[in-house]
Design an enzyme around this catalytic site. Sequence first.
Site, PDB file in Angstrom:
ATOM      1  N   GLU A 278       0.934  -1.026  -0.084  1.00 44.66           N
ATOM      2  CA  GLU A 278       0.046  -0.120  -0.356  1.00 44.66           C
ATOM      3  C   GLU A 278       0.963   0.900   0.237  1.00 44.66           C
ATOM      4  OE1 GLU A 278      -2.680   0.327   3.102  1.00 44.66           O
ATOM      5  OE2 GLU A 278      -3.719  -1.426   2.860  1.00 44.66           O
ATOM      6  N   GLU A 350     -12.812   5.407  -0.715  1.00 45.69           N
ATOM      7  CA  GLU A 350     -14.407   5.427  -0.056  1.00 45.69           C
ATOM      8  C   GLU A 350     -14.940   5.825   1.631  1.00 45.69           C
ATOM      9  OE1 GLU A 350     -12.233   1.347   1.150  1.00 45.69           O
ATOM     10  OE2 GLU A 350     -10.772   1.730   0.437  1.00 45.69           O
ATOM     11  N   LYS A 353     -14.364   4.852   5.497  1.00 47.41           N
ATOM     12  CA  LYS A 353     -13.053   4.670   5.434  1.00 47.41           C
ATOM     13  C   LYS A 353     -13.287   6.494   6.750  1.00 47.41           C
ATOM     14  CE  LYS A 353      -9.513   3.200   4.124  1.00 47.41           C
ATOM     15  NZ  LYS A 353      -8.839   1.767   4.847  1.00 47.41           N
ATOM     16  N   GLU A 361      -8.134   9.361   4.941  1.00 46.02           N
ATOM     17  CA  GLU A 361      -8.658   8.245   4.408  1.00 46.02           C
ATOM     18  C   GLU A 361     -10.237   8.179   3.679  1.00 46.02           C
ATOM     19  OE1 GLU A 361      -7.172   5.856   6.689  1.00 46.02           O
ATOM     20  OE2 GLU A 361      -6.247   7.613   7.828  1.00 46.02           O
TER      21      GLU A 361
END
Length: 579
Positions: A278, A350, A353, A361
């Site tokens: 990541e 997302e 998140k 995030e």
Amino acid sequence: MALSRLQVVLLGAILPLLFFSPAEAGEVGVNYGRVANDLPEPASVVQLLKRNGITMVRLYDTNPKVLTALANTGIKVVVMLPNENLAVAAADPSYALQWARSNVAAYYPATKIHAVDVGNEVFDSRPDLTPQLVPAMTNVQAALAKLGLDAAVKVSTPIAFTAVKDTFPPSSGRFREDIAQSVMKPMLDFLQRTDSYLLVNPYPFFAYADHPDKISLDYALGNPNPGVRDDNTGLMYYSLLDAMLDATYFAMDKLTESLNIRQPIGRRFTRVQAYVTESGWPSGGKRKHGKLQHSGGMSLEAGDGSQAASVANAQAYNNNLINRVLSGKTGTPHRPNADMHVYIFALFNENQKGEGPDDIEANFGLFYPNMQKVYEFDFHGGGALTESWCVANASVGDAWLQAALDYACGHGADCSAIQPGAPCFEPNTKVAHASYAFNSYYQRNGKANGTCDFAGAAYIVYDEPAGKCDPNASWCVANEAVGDARLQAALDYACSHGADCSAIQPGGTCFEPNTKVAHASYAFNSYYQRNGRARGTCDFAGAASVVYQRPKYGNCVLPSKAWIQLEETTAKSEGYAAI
Ligand SMILES: *[C@@H]1O[C@H](CO)[C@@H](O)[C@H](O)[C@H]1NC(C)=O
Ligand SMILES: *[C@@H]1O[C@H](CO)[C@@H](O)[C@H](O)[C@H]1NC(C)=O
Ligand SMILES: *[C@@H]1O[C@H](CO)[C@@H](O)[C@H](O)[C@H]1NC(C)=O
């Protein structure tokens, strides 16, 4: 078409070359996280991956719909045994076998699963499971071996970068005391024995955000920068990601050194490579929590770094990373021959998140949930979208510029547009003409290394120079004389047939001046540029005409280029502002 024998022979000779991947040393994928309630169906997502040339995807589970949708696509897939299942996988080899059978073997080989991540950032998100981590990895690997899949499917576990301490200078990197001997050593033994990889999640963004005073933004983004020296080793670092990876490699070296018995070569960890499971950069949002979560625990003070979360920075970071890996520059200063596989975090923004949509995030995505790009990027290689230009350095003086200008024009630069009477003769200054010639030379040589130097008279810039002259520029403007009714009809036509009319909506950058002729010009021009200024695309039944001087309506400047050309028409839906 029948192939002649010669053609067959030639194809036989050429095909192996075509299929040999020059980027053997690295590949870029994406993390397909699904912590959201507004993402497209997996089948659409798989089409999106294919359209964008994305060849590897990492999942956070083994969702059957997703794995089925990925079947027969050739896309390489990493699946995950979630943290919740880790304890039982560690305790019970038969559970591990059953898990591997129904979550890997059931889909392989149609779905090209090539790795299993056992847990995710266990040391940070489930420290209670730390002792079970290596036993669980061992059981899952043994299960894959039983199923005959151990050569094709590698087992590892992504670790957060907080596992590494003293990360600067990189040579002082070491693993945290609480995990070094007890977990990292047996894990590296396991990875080396099974030909697998250490997986790390380094985020230069968080390191920068903790220390915007100490770390240069260009260095964090991987933009050109003066570099940072490790005084212990003399190694120069031009990217924070490299420094983070080398801190990890040095931490691995220290574990080897700490073994108290003499290790035969085969047991040293120098064969284990660190891959990036990541990494990414948020395109917006505010930092709400987890300030020190990803950064290697480098500081307790410092700003919140939210201002670094921007579309421009995210685009720069991710494109730099993608282009670097695709160009084969995968080594680090300490491990120059290392491969580097990278998964960008993340495919989508997302929305579940973090703590709401304005949390950084929730803003790491390359795509919005509606599958539009958050910014331009390219997984096809070649770095075509990292545009750069060559400009003259005025401070070397006119004589030097003239000599360099003569050289460029005599060696392949197209200097016709800067001759008297040609569209780029004005402004008639040495520096403007030299910039034009240098840039022509640079672009015509494919921006090759060394083609923007001219004995120091030139340098590369990454933002389009404000005064850059396009000799072929033209614009489409409305003809006021046809009257408002005809302009309105043509305006409606343009906006419903591909022109980007968002800027002339109330609140848009070109809503003012709010006149029919200004709005129609904006829309006509967008239509014209987007159609490649093709003949007949600036007519609108006589309501429009082409001009060769940049028109201006109030503060609204009409663009002279369409948006960046994409090969996929589906991605061209509105939302791409003309540039
Ligand atoms: C421009 O040239 C001057 C004098 O040679 C030099 O000091 C400077 O670094 C150059 N600027 C750039 C951006 O290369
Ligand atoms: C480009 O040139 C610079 C300076 O000469 C050198 O350090 C760098 O490695 C070169 N890059 C490539 C890709 O050849
Ligand atoms: C301008 O157009 C001509 C003819 O289409 C083309 O050959 C030339 O490369 C273009 N120049 C630039 C700078 O785009």
